[in-house]
Design a protein around this motif. Sequence first.
Motif, mmCIF file in Angstrom:
data_model
loop_
_atom_site.group_PDB
_atom_site.id
_atom_site.type_symbol
_atom_site.label_atom_id
_atom_site.label_comp_id
_atom_site.label_asym_id
_atom_site.label_seq_id
_atom_site.Cartn_x
_atom_site.Cartn_y
_atom_site.Cartn_z
ATOM 1 N N LEU A 282 0.823 -1.207 0.000
ATOM 2 C CA LEU A 282 0.000 0.000 0.000
ATOM 3 C C LEU A 282 0.860 1.261 0.000
ATOM 4 C CD1 LEU A 282 -2.949 1.063 0.195
ATOM 5 C CD2 LEU A 282 -2.627 1.106 2.673
ATOM 6 N N LEU A 283 1.929 1.235 0.771
ATOM 7 C CA LEU A 283 2.837 2.384 0.806
ATOM 8 C C LEU A 283 3.482 2.616 -0.564
ATOM 9 C CD1 LEU A 283 4.650 1.789 4.219
ATOM 10 C CD2 LEU A 283 2.922 3.508 3.705
ATOM 11 N N ARG A 284 3.850 1.539 -1.234
ATOM 12 C CA ARG A 284 4.457 1.669 -2.558
ATOM 13 C C ARG A 284 3.458 2.248 -3.560
ATOM 14 N NH1 ARG A 284 9.495 1.872 -1.094
ATOM 15 N NH2 ARG A 284 10.625 -0.116 -0.977
ATOM 16 N N VAL A 288 1.841 7.263 1.095
ATOM 17 C CA VAL A 288 1.452 7.972 2.309
ATOM 18 C C VAL A 288 2.613 7.932 3.299
ATOM 19 C CG1 VAL A 288 -0.989 7.461 1.988
ATOM 20 C CG2 VAL A 288 0.426 5.906 3.354
ATOM 21 N N ASN A 289 2.604 8.868 4.246
ATOM 22 C CA ASN A 289 3.715 8.913 5.194
ATOM 23 C C ASN A 289 3.284 8.637 6.636
ATOM 24 O OD1 ASN A 289 2.362 11.235 5.801
ATOM 25 N ND2 ASN A 289 4.098 12.623 5.513
ATOM 26 N N HIS A 290 2.045 8.141 6.791
ATOM 27 C CA HIS A 290 1.577 7.820 8.150
ATOM 28 C C HIS A 290 0.654 6.607 8.067
ATOM 29 C CE1 HIS A 290 0.699 9.658 12.324
ATOM 30 N NE2 HIS A 290 0.432 8.362 12.345
ATOM 31 N N ALA A 311 9.208 -3.283 11.072
ATOM 32 C CA ALA A 311 10.311 -4.075 10.535
ATOM 33 C C ALA A 311 10.195 -4.260 9.026
ATOM 34 C CB ALA A 311 10.351 -5.438 11.222
ATOM 35 N N ALA A 312 8.961 -4.281 8.505
ATOM 36 C CA ALA A 312 8.759 -4.541 7.076
ATOM 37 C C ALA A 312 8.969 -3.305 6.211
ATOM 38 C CB ALA A 312 7.352 -5.086 6.846
ATOM 39 N N ILE A 313 8.754 -2.133 6.768
ATOM 40 C CA ILE A 313 8.865 -0.905 5.958
ATOM 41 C C ILE A 313 10.330 -0.600 5.681
ATOM 42 C CG2 ILE A 313 8.448 1.579 5.927
ATOM 43 C CD1 ILE A 313 5.998 1.085 7.682
ATOM 44 N N PRO A 314 10.710 -0.521 4.412
ATOM 45 C CA PRO A 314 12.109 -0.207 4.079
ATOM 46 C C PRO A 314 12.513 1.147 4.639
ATOM 47 C CG PRO A 314 10.915 -0.995 2.147
ATOM 48 C CD PRO A 314 9.894 -0.742 3.208
ATOM 49 N N TRP A 318 14.746 9.653 2.912
ATOM 50 C CA TRP A 318 13.859 10.627 2.261
ATOM 51 C C TRP A 318 12.417 10.129 2.127
ATOM 52 C CZ3 TRP A 318 11.616 9.479 -2.560
ATOM 53 C CH2 TRP A 318 12.118 8.357 -3.201
ATOM 54 N N GLN A 319 12.122 8.933 2.633
ATOM 55 C CA GLN A 319 10.763 8.402 2.615
ATOM 56 C C GLN A 319 10.382 7.934 4.016
ATOM 57 O OE1 GLN A 319 10.998 5.491 -0.669
ATOM 58 N NE2 GLN A 319 9.378 6.646 -1.683
ATOM 59 N N ASP A 320 10.307 8.865 4.921
ATOM 60 C CA ASP A 320 10.003 8.544 6.304
ATOM 61 C C ASP A 320 8.516 8.209 6.454
ATOM 62 O OD1 ASP A 320 10.602 8.339 9.096
ATOM 63 O OD2 ASP A 320 9.501 10.206 9.372
#
Length: 358
Positions: A282-284, A288-290, A311-314, A318-320
């Motif tokens: 979903l993030l890809r 979204v950033n939250h 743990a799963a989020i790379p 620059w992509q916090d």
Amino acid sequence: MDTPGAHLEHLRDYNESLVVALARTRAEFDRAGVAEATGLTPQAVSKVLGRLTGQGLVEICGVRRQGVGKPASIYRLVPGSRHAVGIHAARRTLRTVLTDLAGTVLASTVTPLPPDFTPGQLLDAIRRDTDRTGGDPVGVGIGMVGPLDHAAGIVHDAHRLRHWHDVPLRQLAQEALAVPVHLDKDVTAGVTAEAWRRGPTFRDGALIMVESGIGAGLWLGGAAYRGAHTNAGEFGHTVVQLDGPRCVCGRSGCLEILHDTAVAAGRLGTAAEVLATGIVNLLRTTDVNHVVLAGADLLRHPEVYEHATRAAIPRSHWQDVSVTLAELGADVIAAGAAMQVLDAAYGIPSTMGVRASF
């Protein structure tokens, strides 16, 4: 054809909603501050504040002296002047909350629903629990299992509920309750509550709900995103394993069935990792950033799901991405449904960028 009187009434409602929306975000305010924030003329602000004071929505709480001349009146919202009821109709339970005009949850109750409940059974439960909240709500908001058509107020073939094929729930509820009813997907109501609580910094976020099903409420560009058919958020029915088990939606390998199968087998860590994989997808897709984690089932083991998601989020400089739990806990869907009622009556108009006065 619109009459001049109708146009004037629209402007009045519009300007009043601008000021009430501003009042909900500030402890105190004066005429000059409202004019600067909204773009209304000082004369228009004076008229609006006069009407809102007369309606009991705001009150004068003091004065401020600025050199010579008449001191400026200081105003504040009167949260208890209006109330709304919010409903979260899940597959097992009905959660009902009462909120004030500021969106504060004043009361919360949970009652069980019959297995595979019918529309009539749900309406009976909503009527009963709404009556229990007391007060005189301006409306009732319902966050419901989808798929559903928010614009038409119709529930279409709600997953795992056999009796919900093209049910006009909004109309039925309005007839049963005799008050305005707002119907939305549960996850969209939930993400609305998070946006209310977190303020303007929450512009691009997603609420992930795990509660007898999995869904995602999307808040994009500072507003709820519902999609072309007002049915965005069927996150649990995205396919993550082509040869996976059959899901209730008819496809195979959906995130929801893989997650639920792992939970049933006692492998909670695996279930959390499955959910986290979907969140990364979903993030890809949305950038979204939250990410807000919510839902009664998830909140029974918040540390497991939060750890797996983080743990799963790379990691990237620059992509916090922030990962948090729902601020209102299990009340977030019902509270968000109530807040949507308040938005409809007193919220920020969709044409916020247009500056009007009269």
